[in-house]
Design an enzyme around this catalytic site. Structure first.
Site, mmCIF file in Angstrom:
data_model
loop_
_atom_site.group_PDB
_atom_site.id
_atom_site.type_symbol
_atom_site.label_atom_id
_atom_site.label_comp_id
_atom_site.label_asym_id
_atom_site.label_seq_id
_atom_site.Cartn_x
_atom_site.Cartn_y
_atom_site.Cartn_z
ATOM 1 C CD GLU A 1 84.974 -53.612 -43.635
ATOM 2 O OE1 GLU A 1 85.095 -54.554 -44.096
ATOM 3 O OE2 GLU A 1 84.979 -52.523 -44.168
ATOM 4 C CB SER B 1 145.891 -24.087 -58.485
ATOM 5 O OG SER B 1 146.633 -23.455 -59.661
#
Length: 788
Positions: A90, A467
């Site tokens: 770059e 239950s």
């Protein structure tokens, strides 16, 4: 000679005029644009978009939410090889220029004059930082000029190290990767420090064209770009010839790596995401929150595996529903077969597979990756045809009775190197485990598979509890003066109650009657008629608020006698939290699952005061200086209930749990009307867990399906792992709880020398004052009073 001098004067004049014009134009541009330039100091405070990450208590990544995958790093964390690769690709003069590169700008100007647009740009790394943080991507002269001015300003106010750090964290590198660390994770599944030189060069080649140079989608072009960068690194003196040659020969092995999920717990991850979104909105996905949950990874994996095993076992008991789909594959190539199979996802532990060959008692199936698997007879012989919840077809005699060519089926591995035919479950389930003292959730499975169905049956499913509700009623009875030795009549009863539809004739599940029975035995044997009489005798007005104190919702808890049989609608989390009060000595807990919230850099996040009970730091009970405010049972009542529920494991409906060979377990099964729900809630002093099985749309599970046969095996499989290598504990007996010998028939103190006496627990205020009458010395008034 005079003509030459005249020409020279003209050239100099034109040159000076040009300088004046350029200077004037520059001054005008600075006057025009500079006041509108953003403040570069903002870059020092920049906050990158970082996804929400969720972890288990032991640091395993559970989920990641956010569009941009990014892991910011600091300058000194950038490997030298990667830094050199970026500069070579770059901006090789990055450390020399002042923000702009004259040669690059000249190239850009030539392109603008010749084509009318800037095609490749002359951007330095500094200029890319200016563009990426402050400007639009438009290729115009005005934007380019602003970029130049900004670059000069950035270079004056930031160091080169700061500029490069901003660049490597901001730049887009394809596949939702922002920044070099994210790119290393996504393309190679590595930390940047573990990348090879060739891989660093590949990543450095992405900013120019993230899509075109993508090493996964276009490996050839990516390799060409990589090799060019390696050549640049060699010519710039960043690497030597040997390193260049070695990197040049390295094959490109990039592939797409998703977030490295280390613990599959998507139901809890979604709970966390929803809580964070409630507090922070869309910022949840961009601010870099790291959330540490309370989940224990070992227990979470055990929870998922146990629930899936329980659901698979249920379906094997009830028969095979057939393939998910059927294709004619006689003329399809292997690639075409795999293309059809690719439409089906892995769900839970179930792989999609295509039946390609059938022998007498075996079959060959194809996995999505092309791997052929042979299913032997043991792997499929269970698959009798499903006809109803209570009926199956005849036992198959060959593989052809079960499978056909082109069937899309599911297979899973119950053990390594062993495959078995299965099917996606129609029945569903849930499981949750928590610490009873704190309410911290240690494991939660909201269903078979989040990707199959994201409905969370632990927190969102309201079901009748059957239950499993009875221990809450019995605890209230003890608080109201009953004892574990109190005698209640287990006999037929007719209830006249408009809220119950008029005349109600309840029954025990076994449809038999025991007559007078002690409370202890009635609970561990789950006697319905005793529970009804108990609630009727205590009174709805007295019992109802105490029952709600366990954490149930009043609008889902009917204030009538049906409550004694678990007619209240509750979530698994509510039932589990209620049982925690037994295990912890009588305190209500408020479940929580978020232990810590930090930013990506480890800084703690100060939660708003309305964060809620899901968070440790704002959980009302954990942060209450007076824990007694959350006491809902006396310590003695909790202890006696624990001992009764331990009997439910030792000799009652939970006897299967004896397979764990532990003496510190207590719990209760539950089965609702028409066997639509199967439950087991159980615990030891350190862990309370609840399992549930049922259809999302309530339906009959089958006449052989009960809490003890459908839900309890899930609980056992989980506890076997969760309690592995842990010492057996005992529930601490309060000093006021005493042991006395009683007559098992009357609940009174045993008479002297009584051979069949048993031991029972009492508090001083509930100790029987009478002794039982020895045989032949009179009648027992207690028993006679039951029939008055």
């Amino acid at each position: 000679m005079r003509n030459v001098l005249s020409l020279l004067r003209l050239v100099l004049a034109i040159f000076f005029v040009a300088i004046i014009l350029v200077s004037a134009a520059t001054l005008f541009a600075l006057y025009q644009y500079k006041p509108n330039l953003p403040d570069v100091h903002e870059l020092r405070e920049v906050r990158f978009q970082i996804p929400l990450r969720i972890f288990s208590a032991d640091g395993k990544l559970m989920a990641e939410y956010g569009e941009q995958r990014r892991t910011p790093i600091q300058y000194d964390e950038i490997p030298e090889g990667l830094r050199h690769a970026i500069l070579a690709a770059e901006d090789s003069r990055f450390y020399e220029h002042l923000g702009i590169d004259i040669k690059g700008l000249a190239r850009a100007a030539f392109q603008l004059i010749s084509s009318g647009e800037i095609q490749t740009g002359g951007s330095t790394i500094t200029m890319q930082v200016a563009k990426n943080f402050f400007l639009t991507p438009d290729r115009t002269f005005e934007r380019k000029f602003n970029e130049i001015l900004l670059s000069l300003k950035i270079e004056r106010e930031l160091s080169k190290q700061e500029i490069l750090e901003l660049y490597v964290n901001k730049i887009y590198l394809g596949q939702r990767a922002y920044g070099v660390q994210a790119a290393a994770n996504i393309y190679y599944g590595k930390d940047i420090n573990d990348l090879t030189l060739a891989q660093m060069a590949t990543i450095a080649g992405l900013p120019k064209a993230p899509s075109a140079n993508n090493p996964v989608r276009n490996p050839q072009r990516s390799t060409e770009r990589r090799n060019w960068i390696l050549g640049r690194m060699l010519s710039l003196g960043y690497i030597d010839q040997d390193s260049f040659n070695e990197a040049l020969q390295e094959p490109e092995n990039a592939r797409y790596h998703t977030a490295d999920i280390e613990l599959s717990a998507f139901y809890v991850a979604e709970m966390v995401r929803a809580e964070m979104f409630r507090l922070y909105g869309d910022a949840t996905y961009t601010e870099g929150f790291n959330v540490v949950t309370t989940l224990d990874s070992k227990q979470q994996q055990a929870s998922d595996q146990a629930l899936r095993a329980g659901l698979i076992a249920y379906h094997e008991r009830h028969g095979y529903h057939g393939p998910e789909e059927q294709f004619d594959i006689t003329e399809l190539t292997l690639e075409e077969q795999l293309e059809k199979l690719s439409r089906y996802r892995l769900l839970g532990n179930m792989h999609p597979a295509l039946v390609t060959a059938i022998d007498d008692r075996s079959a060959t199936v194809l996995l999505r990756d092309g791997t052929p698997i042979t299913l032997d007879w043991d792997a499929m012989s269970w698959a009798r045809e499903y006809r109803s919840a209570n009926a199956r077809g005849p036992a198959p005699q060959s593989a052809a009775n079960i499978l056909s060519h082109g069937d899309v089926v599911r297979i899973f591995q119950p053990e390594e190197n062993q495959w078995r035919l299965t099917q996606l479950p129609r029945v569903q389930g849930g499981f949750v485990a928590m610490e009873p003292d704190t309410g911290a959730i240690r494991a939660l499975s909201g269903g078979f598979s989040f990707n199959h169905n994201n409905f969370n049956r632990v927190t969102q499913a309201w079901r009748q509890s059957g239950s499993t509700f009875k221990p809450f009623l019995y605890a209230v009875a003890l608080e109201e003066g009953y004892t574990a030795a109190s005698i209640v009549n287990d006999s037929p009863i007719v209830i006249h109650d408009v809220s119950l539809g008029g005349e109600w004739r309840p029954e025990n599940h076994s449809r038999d009657f025991e007559g007078p029975i002690r409370l202890r035995e009635a609970l561990y044997r789950s006697k319905n008629l005793v529970s009804i009489r108990l609630l009727r005798d205590i009174g709805i007005e007295t019992a109802y608020p105490q029952l709600l104190s366990f954490g149930f919702d009043s609008d889902r808890t009917p204030p009538n006698l049906s409550l004694s049989l678990g007619a209240a609608d509750a979530t698994l989390l509510q039932i589990n939290s209620g049982y925690a009060a037994f295990a912890n000595g009588g305190y209500r807990v408020l479940p929580w699952f978020i232990d810590e919230v930090t930013l990506h850099d480890g800084m703690p996040v100060e939660l708003p005061k309305n964060a809620g009970n899901a968070f440790k730091h704002t959980n009302e009970r954990l942060n209450n200086p007076d824990p007694e405010e959350y006491r809902i049972l006396s310590e003695s009542t909790a202890y006696i209930i624990n001992d009764i529920l331990a009997d439910a494991v030792r000799r009652g409906t939970g006897r299967r749990a004896l397979a764990l060979n532990r003496s510190d377990l207590a719990g209760k099964t539950g089965t609702t009307n028409q066997q639509r729900d199967a439950w087991f809630a159980g615990y030891n002093p350190n862990l309370v867990a609840t399992a549930w099985i049922g259809f999302d749309q309530p339906a009959h599970l089958g006449r052989s399906e009960f809490g003890g046969s459908a839900a309890l095996p899930i609980w056992i499989d989980f506890m076997r792992v969760a309690l592995e290598d842990t010492e057996e504990l005992s529930f601490n007996r309060p000093e006021e709880v005493v042991q006395l010998r009683i007559d098992p028939d009357t609940g009174l103190l045993a008479y002297p020398g009584q051979s069949n006496s048993i031991v029972e627990f009492f508090t001083p205020e509930s100790t029987p004052s009478q002794r039982a009458t020895a045989p032949g010395q009179g009648s027992n008034d207690v028993l006679e009073s039951l029939f008055d």
